[in-house]
Design a protein around this motif. Structure first.
Motif, PDB file in Angstrom:
ATOM      1  N   PRO A 238       0.828  -1.214   0.000  1.00  0.00           N
ATOM      2  CA  PRO A 238       0.000   0.000   0.000  1.00  0.00           C
ATOM      3  C   PRO A 238       0.858   1.259   0.000  1.00  0.00           C
ATOM      4  O   PRO A 238       1.873   1.340   0.704  1.00  0.00           O
TER       5      PRO A 238
ATOM      6  N   ARG B  33      -3.870   6.189   0.542  1.00  0.00           N
ATOM      7  CA  ARG B  33      -5.265   5.864   0.837  1.00  0.00           C
ATOM      8  C   ARG B  33      -6.127   7.089   0.576  1.00  0.00           C
ATOM      9  O   ARG B  33      -5.780   8.204   0.973  1.00  0.00           O
TER      10      ARG B  33
ATOM     11  N   TYR C  76     -17.478   5.441  -1.436  1.00  0.00           N
ATOM     12  CA  TYR C  76     -17.327   4.136  -2.074  1.00  0.00           C
ATOM     13  C   TYR C  76     -17.870   3.020  -1.192  1.00  0.00           C
ATOM     14  O   TYR C  76     -18.403   2.025  -1.693  1.00  0.00           O
ATOM     15  N   GLU C  77     -17.749   3.188   0.131  1.00  0.00           N
ATOM     16  CA  GLU C  77     -18.369   2.228   1.037  1.00  0.00           C
ATOM     17  C   GLU C  77     -19.891   2.291   0.903  1.00  0.00           C
ATOM     18  O   GLU C  77     -20.575   1.252   0.894  1.00  0.00           O
TER      19      GLU C  77
ATOM     20  N   LYS D 290     -17.298  -2.678  -5.357  1.00  0.00           N
ATOM     21  CA  LYS D 290     -16.268  -3.261  -4.499  1.00  0.00           C
ATOM     22  C   LYS D 290     -14.870  -2.969  -5.039  1.00  0.00           C
ATOM     23  O   LYS D 290     -13.932  -2.712  -4.271  1.00  0.00           O
ATOM     24  N   ALA D 291     -14.726  -3.018  -6.376  1.00  0.00           N
ATOM     25  CA  ALA D 291     -13.422  -2.710  -6.966  1.00  0.00           C
ATOM     26  C   ALA D 291     -13.015  -1.278  -6.685  1.00  0.00           C
ATOM     27  O   ALA D 291     -11.868  -0.995  -6.310  1.00  0.00           O
ATOM     28  N   GLU D 292     -13.943  -0.342  -6.850  1.00  0.00           N
ATOM     29  CA  GLU D 292     -13.636   1.065  -6.577  1.00  0.00           C
ATOM     30  C   GLU D 292     -13.313   1.282  -5.110  1.00  0.00           C
ATOM     31  O   GLU D 292     -12.457   2.111  -4.774  1.00  0.00           O
TER      32      GLU D 292
ATOM     33  N   ASN E 110     -11.836  -0.968  -3.224  1.00  0.00           N
ATOM     34  CA  ASN E 110     -10.460  -1.466  -3.091  1.00  0.00           C
ATOM     35  C   ASN E 110      -9.457  -0.473  -3.660  1.00  0.00           C
ATOM     36  O   ASN E 110      -8.339  -0.352  -3.155  1.00  0.00           O
ATOM     37  N   TRP E 111      -9.843   0.233  -4.712  1.00  0.00           N
ATOM     38  CA  TRP E 111      -8.931   1.182  -5.342  1.00  0.00           C
ATOM     39  C   TRP E 111      -8.671   2.415  -4.493  1.00  0.00           C
ATOM     40  O   TRP E 111      -7.775   3.197  -4.810  1.00  0.00           O
ATOM     41  N   THR E 112      -9.435   2.600  -3.454  1.00  0.00           N
ATOM     42  CA  THR E 112      -9.140   3.731  -2.559  1.00  0.00           C
ATOM     43  C   THR E 112      -7.837   3.518  -1.808  1.00  0.00           C
ATOM     44  O   THR E 112      -7.264   4.476  -1.276  1.00  0.00           O
ATOM     45  N   THR E 113      -7.371   2.264  -1.738  1.00  0.00           N
ATOM     46  CA  THR E 113      -6.016   1.981  -1.240  1.00  0.00           C
ATOM     47  C   THR E 113      -5.143   1.714  -2.458  1.00  0.00           C
ATOM     48  O   THR E 113      -5.304   0.694  -3.145  1.00  0.00           O
TER      49      THR E 113
ATOM     50  N   THR F 154      -1.888   0.689  -4.340  1.00  0.00           N
ATOM     51  CA  THR F 154      -0.741  -0.175  -4.075  1.00  0.00           C
ATOM     52  C   THR F 154       0.266  -0.103  -5.211  1.00  0.00           C
ATOM     53  O   THR F 154      -0.044   0.339  -6.320  1.00  0.00           O
TER      54      THR F 154
END
Length: 388
Positions: free
Chosen positions: A77, A80, A86-87, A152-154, A156-159, A161
C-alpha cells in the motif's frame, strides 16, 4: 662566377644525396589472426521496470503509507483515499442485488404458475408475459451483481498499491489533496533498479558491415553476445550484460539502431538516465593487427600505414573494423607476408629506399627488436633508426 659556384654546390649536394645510405626501419610481418570483434557504442541506462502511480478513483488523500526511497514489493500500500462514498456505493449495490434476487424469485414463481394453468386458467399471452417478466428480472439481477462488483473494486482502489517491485520516489501529493481518476500527474514512481537495462545506439552502416562480414564467413558470432560497460568517470563496470532485444528500426534523426542489454545492478551503481559506453564482443574475426603507433589518419578519417615493398617504402590505405588492445583490426589494405613499417618511418617519402630490421611489440605495445634464433643478446633499445 657566382652562377658557376652555385651550380657546383648544387651538383655536390645532389651527389651527396645520391650517396646517402637507405633509411633503416623496423618492420612487422603481417599474419592473419582470429581477433575478438569488439565495438564501442554510446548508451544510456533505463529502468527495467518503472510504474507511474496514478489513482483509479477520485477523492481526498487521507494517508501516505510508505517512506520515499524504500524497497516496495508488488501489492505494498502506498496511498489511501477517503472511502466514505465508495463504502456507501457498495452497500447500495448489495441492496440492489437483494432486491433483484427477490424480484427474480417472484417472477419465476409467476411464470411457473402461468405455465401450469396454460389452456385452463391462463392464456398463451399470459404465459409469454410471465416469461418476459422473469427474463427481465434475471437481467436486472445480473446488472445489480455487475454494479456490486464495480463498487467493491472502486472501494479497493481507494487503497493505492505498488504494481511492481522497486524503489519508491517522493510522493507528489500531500494528505488532504484532491485527486481524480486517471489524472495525468503521477502520485509517485516505483522503479526497479536490479536488474537494469542499457540502450545502446549503433550506426546502421556498421550493422551492414557486420552483416557483410558474417555472410562472407569472416566473422563468427558469439552466442550469447555479451557487453561490458564503462561508466562516466572512466571506470569499468564489473558485471557483464546480455543482449535482451536487438533493434529493428533505424532512427530518422540519428541514423542509428537501438539495442537493449540487461545487467545485474546489486550495488545500484547504474541509475536510469546515466550515459555509458558499452564494449560489445560480437565474436571473432579473421583480420590483421596493425599497431596504433604505426598508422595515421587524415582529416577524412582514412587510416594509412607505411609498407616496405621490394626495399622501398609505400603508403597504403587500410580498412579497419575497430581496435583490439594496442592495434587496429584491419580487414583490407594489407595481405599475409606484407611488411608494415612500425618504427623509423618519420620523414619517409613514397618510393624511398629502406633497410628492413624485423621488430615486434611487447605487451605494452612498445617496439622491440626480434630476438635472433641463435639466442644472441637482443639490442637494448627498440628504435632501429636511432643509429642514424
Amino acid at each position: 662566377m657566382l652562377v658557376m659556384v652555385g651550380l657546383v654546390a648544387a651538383g655536390s649536394a645532389a651527389t651527396a644525396q645520391d650517396q646517402m645510405p637507405p633509411k633503416q626501419v623496423g618492420v612487422v610481418e603481417m599474419k592473419l589472426e582470429k581477433v575478438p570483434r569488439i565495438i564501442t557504442l554510446p548508451g544510456r541506462a533505463v529502468a527495467a521496470e518503472e510504474a507511474a502511480i496514478r489513482p483509479r478513483v477520485g477523492g481526498i488523500v487521507t494517508d501516505i503509507l510508505y517512506q520515499p526511497g524504500e524497497m516496495l514489493t508488488a501489492g505494498t500500500p502506498m496511498f489511501r483515499i477517503d472511502a466514505t462514498t465508495y463504502e456507501a456505493a457498495v452497500v447500495s449495490a448489495e441492496a440492489e442485488v437483494v432486491a433483484a434476487e427477490a424480484a427474480l424469485t417472484q417472477a419465476t414463481l409467476a411464470y411457473n404458475r402461468a405455465e401450469k394453468l396454460a389452456g385452463s386458467g391462463s392464456t398463451i399471452a399470459d404465459v409469454e408475459t410471465a416469461q418476459s417478466t422473469m427474463k427481465q428480472a434475471e437481467a436486472r439481477l445480473n446488472t445489480a451483481k455487475a454494479d456490486l462488483k464495480v463498487a467493491k473494486a472502486e472501494l479497493n482502489w481507494t487503497t493505492i498499491t505498488s504494481p511492481i517491485k522497486g524503489y519508491a520516489s517522493v510522493a507528489g501529493v500531500s494528505v488532504g489533496d484532491l485527486v481524480t481518476a486517471a489524472q495525468s500527474d503521477a502520485l509517485a514512481t516505483v522503479t526497479l533498479l536490479d536488474p537494469i537495462d542499457v540502450d545502446m545506439y549503433e550506426p546502421s552502416v556498421r550493422i551492414l558491415n557486420v552483416i557483410k562480414d558474417v555472410q562472407s564467413g569472416r566473422l563468427e558470432i558469439s552466442n550469447p553476445i555479451k557487453m561490458t560497460l564503462t561508466l562516466e568517470d572512466g571506470t569499468t563496470y564489473e558485471a557483464s550484460g546480455e543482449l535482451l532485444a536487438s533493434g529493428f528500426r533505424v532512427s530518422t534523426s540519428t541514423g542509428s539502431v537501438t539495442s537493449r542489454f540487461r545487467f545485474e545492478n546489486h550495488g545500484r551503481r547504474l541509475l536510469p538516465g546515466m550515459f555509458l559506453r558499452g564494449q560489445i564482443e560480437l565474436g571473432t574475426i579473421d583480420a590483421f593487427l596493425v599497431s596504433h603507433s604505426a598508422t595515421t589518419r587524415d582529416r577524412t578519417g582514412q587510416l594509412t600505414a607505411w609498407v616496405a615493398e621490394n626495399g622501398e617504402a609505400m603508403r597504403r590505405e587500410l580498412t579497419d573494423v575497430g581496435s583490439w588492445k594496442n592495434s587496429w583490426i584491419v580487414t583490407d589494405g594489407v595481405e599475409v607476408g606484407d611488411l608494415v613499417i612500425a618504427d623509423g618511418f618519420s620523414g619517409l617519402t613514397s618510393g624511398a629506399t629502406v633497410t628492413m630490421v624485423p621488430v615486434e611489440y611487447d605487451a605494452s605495445g612498445v617496439v622491440r627488436n626480434v630476438v635472433p634464433a641463435s639466442n644472441e643478446e637482443p639490442a637494448a633499445t627498440s628504435n632501429p633508426a636511432s643509429a642514424e
